[in-house]
Design an enzyme around this catalytic site. Structure first.
Site, PDB file in Angstrom:
ATOM      1  N   GLU A   1       0.808  -1.221   0.000  1.00 47.02           N
ATOM      2  CA  GLU A   1       0.000   0.000   0.000  1.00 47.02           C
ATOM      3  C   GLU A   1       0.843   1.274   0.000  1.00 47.02           C
ATOM      4  OE1 GLU A   1      -2.980  -0.125   3.094  1.00 47.02           O
ATOM      5  OE2 GLU A   1      -4.298  -1.337   1.856  1.00 47.02           O
TER       6      GLU A   1
ATOM      7  N   GLU B   1      -6.637  -7.716  -0.522  1.00 48.20           N
ATOM      8  CA  GLU B   1      -7.090  -7.813   0.861  1.00 48.20           C
ATOM      9  C   GLU B   1      -8.597  -7.587   0.870  1.00 48.20           C
ATOM     10  OE1 GLU B   1      -4.921  -5.162   3.446  1.00 48.20           O
ATOM     11  OE2 GLU B   1      -2.993  -5.749   2.599  1.00 48.20           O
TER      12      GLU B   1
HETATM   13  C1  GAL Z   1      -4.372  -2.490   4.975  1.00 51.25           C
HETATM   14  C2  GAL Z   1      -2.960  -3.025   5.085  1.00 51.25           C
HETATM   15  C3  GAL Z   1      -2.893  -4.284   5.910  1.00 51.25           C
HETATM   16  C4  GAL Z   1      -3.712  -4.130   7.162  1.00 51.25           C
HETATM   17  C5  GAL Z   1      -5.125  -3.809   6.779  1.00 51.25           C
HETATM   18  C6  GAL Z   1      -6.061  -3.707   7.952  1.00 51.25           C
HETATM   19  O1  GAL Z   1      -4.342  -1.121   4.780  1.00 51.25           O
HETATM   20  O2  GAL Z   1      -2.416  -3.284   3.815  1.00 51.25           O
HETATM   21  O3  GAL Z   1      -1.554  -4.560   6.236  1.00 51.25           O
HETATM   22  O4  GAL Z   1      -3.165  -3.144   7.964  1.00 51.25           O
HETATM   23  O5  GAL Z   1      -5.141  -2.596   6.102  1.00 51.25           O
HETATM   24  O6  GAL Z   1      -7.365  -3.436   7.529  1.00 51.25           O
END
Ligand code: GAL
Length: 642
Positions: free
Chosen positions: A142, A314
């Site tokens: 990110e 994610e």
């Molecule tokens: C994203 C990040 C992850 C984790 C996640 C939590 O922004 O890439 O590592 O922190 O959020 O929701």
């Protein structure tokens, strides 16, 4: 589409890994993303690598039938590295260092850190580049998260000066392009140019725009350095990166040009809470997310990606830990989000994370497993989706109705000079997207250079800097066109063009914007069921008024196949203009009941119920039901064969 999960073997005892890997495979997952924050375990002391545990993890996961997405760990440089070169951290706009103790504590312009990032990337690529378990690499994590693209460090200043020199060659050219005669801001050399922070009042918008472009280019260059190393040592593997929601800190079109698959991280409930949705929407959709959040990003990032290859790296599986409030999704939502990504063409949906961590910053963030290793509710939903995806087989071809044009400089421009509260190009695009989707249309969010030939309608909500080539393509396009306010209102260096707005679009629209005003909340000019609100361009020219308010002010102008929306693209006036354009373009619309959304492929209708109540499908959606029911429960998904 593959299902996957983000896993941190370094967080769990070695004896547990086989169980985890087996449970993942049994749930129907086939990909696992690892490694992206593990630098301190890979290289515990400078130059001393401990590969044993990671070799082991790779083997255990692969033996269970899982393919691996390996992350480079450059988002989390270890403490010893920061101590070696304390000036590698970014400085914020107030000049304060962004120190060690969380993540993303580095400045993209710091050459020493650039070398270290390349070194650890090379070490990982050499170790795992040819390993059959590794199918994909993720660079860093990110870029820009926690507001980390811009840095106001010495390294950034030096790099910015160089960047300016390359762009403008001579300082006089920069002074002229920026209009630095104003307020005696002229420079005698590039070495005199400072960063645009810490000025008494606003810095020159051209200065800011250049700094935004520069900062974006630094991210792209940082990423490219890793990509080059990975391509050299790990040929034949895909390279990806995970973008974020409603985030415009760097130019994703540029970054995506260097990688194979653009990923993004989908947290619909967190985004609903954190971003500018109405209090009513925040309540109505608290456990589902606003119905356009996920799809908007699917369609945006597909349009950024090379060859339209994209994925969700994610996926929210339950409550997150970082929004103002963090409710749990309605039962069924995790499956709905996953199937919606499939309907929009994702290659992968990977849940974040496998098991909720009992320690450190994200203790309150759900996983597919609870902290004690017992399945959390989302695991069963992932299993269910894996089964449904098998049932569906091929989704067929993408269907294209509307091209919605967006680029990153447009949003930078409206952030730098909003001229009225909340007038953002990105959110104008989001609102247009919602209006189009409420008519059941498939929308592609594309850059100016996109091929428009497959669309019947092109919508340009707010694009201040328009290229001559794009203007030309619009003139040649034979479908309907809607152009929104501020489009063509600036040149490359943030100055008003000689022929005024819409600049290069003047010929297409046959009008000139002679005056622009932004309107405070409540100052509106009522039309027939719609209103001019927030913005009004006053116009001269041969274009004909199409929507005139009761007091004679014009909201929309028409010239040939093009319309100019002279007010902010939102609400009823937007719905009206879009309805007219669809009618003129001969596009069949399917008005959606509140909370329902559809996505069409050549084989299927996918229907998603984002509301908290039951909804019966409109009769216009015909076909044999393959998944779900025509009367859809809350969070229901119905798929019909076309
Ligand atoms: C994203 C990040 C992850 C984790 C996640 C939590 O922004 O890439 O590592 O922190 O959020 O929701």
């Amino acid at each position: 589409m593959h299902l996957g999960v983000c896993y941190y073997p370094e967080h769990w005892p070695r004896e547990r890994w086989e169980t985890d890997a087996r449970m993942m495979a049994e749930a129907g997952l086939s990909r696992v993303r690892i490694g992206e924050f593990a630098w301190s375990r890979i290289e515990p002391e400078p130059g001393e690598f401990d590969w044993q545990w990671l070799d082991d993890a790779v083997e255990v996961l692969h033996d269970a039938g899982l393919d691996i997405i390996m992350g480079t760990p450059t988002a989390t440089p270890p403490k010893w590295l920061v101590d070696q070169m304390p000036d590698m951290v970014a400085l914020d706009a107030h000049g304060r260092p962004r120190g060690f103790g969380s993540r993303r504590h580095y400045c993209f312009s710091h050459a020493g850190y650039g070398q270290e990032a390349a070194r650890i990337t090379r070490a990982m690529a050499q170790r795992y580049g040819q390993n059959p378990a590794i199918v994909c690499w993720q660079t860093d994590n990110e870029y820009g998260c926690h507001d980390t693209v811009q840095s106001f460090s010495d390294a950034a200043r030096e790099a910015f000066r160089l960047w300016l020199k390359q762009r403008y060659s001579a300082i006089k050219a920069l002074n002229t392009a920026w209009g630095n005669v104003f307020w005696s801001m002229e420079y005698r050399s590039f070495a005199e140019v400072e960063l645009p922070n810490l000025t008494v009042t606003e810095a020159n918008p051209a200065h800011w725009l250049a700094f935004r472009r520069f900062s974006s280019d630094q991210v792209v260059a940082f990423n490219r350095a890793q990509v080059d190393i990975l391509r050299e040592h790990s040929p034949g593997r895909d390279i990806t990166h995970n973008a974020m929601g409603f985030y415009t800190g760097y130019d994703h079109h540029d970054l995506a040009g260097d990688i194979d698959i653009l990923g993004w991280d989908s947290y619909p409930l967190g985004f609903l809470e954190q971003f500018r949705f109405s209090p009513q929407d925040k309540l109505n959709y608290a456990r589902q997310g606003h119905p356009d959040i996920a799809a908007f990003h699917h369609d945006l990032y597909r349009g950024c990606a090379r060859d339209e290859r994209w994925s969700v790296l994610e996926q929210q599986p339950g409550p997150v830990n970082w929004a103002r409030h963090n409710p749990a999704p309605l039962p069924g939502m995790v499956a709905l989000w996953t199937l919606e990504a499939a309907a929009h063409g994702a290659e992968l949906v990977s849940y974040f994370r496998w098991r909720q961590a009992p320690f450190a910053q994200e203790q309150m963030h759900a996983g597919l497993l609870r902290p004690d290793g017992v399945p959390a509710p989302a695991l069963a939903e992932a299993k269910d989706v894996a089964f449904k995806l098998k049932t569906l087989g091929s989704k067929g071809e993408t269907c294209r109705d509307v091209a919605l044009v967006f680029d990153y400089p447009a949003e930078w421009m409206t952030q730098i000079q909003p001229q009225g509260e909340g007038l953002s190009a990105l959110w104008a695009v989001f609102d247009c997207y919602g209006a189009l989707r409420r008519l059941g249309l498939n929308v592609d969010i594309v850059p100016q250079r996109a091929d428009l030939s497959q669309y019947s309608l092109v919508v340009v909500p707010c694009l201040p800097i328009v290229s001559e080539a794009f203007a030309q393509r619009l003139t040649e396009f034979d479908g309907e066109i809607i152009v929104g306010p501020r489009s063509g209102s600036r040149d490359q260096d943030f100055c008003i063009p000689d022929n005024l707005a819409p600049g290069p679009l003047t010929e297409l629209l046959d009008l000139t914007v002679t005056r622009s005003e932004s309107l405070p909340l409540g100052l509106e000019h009522a039309g027939d069921g719609w209103a001019i609100a927030r913005w009004l361009d006053h116009v001269e020219g041969k274009a004909a008024p199409e929507l005139t308010a009761q007091d004679g002010l014009v909201a929309c102008w028409r010239h040939g196949k093009a319309r100019y929306l002279a007010t902010w693209p939102q609400g009823e006036v937007l719905d009206e203009v879009i309805a007219r354009a669809c009618r003129d373009a001969g596009i069949a619309t399917v008005p959606m009941p509140k909370g329902l959304r559809i996505r069409r492929t050549s084989n299927y209708w996918f229907v998603f119920n984002y509301s908290a109540s039951e909804i019966t499908l409109p009769e216009t959606i015909e076909g044999e039901v393959v998944i779900g029911l025509r009367t859809m429960p809350p969070a229901g998904v119905t798929v019909l064969a076309r």
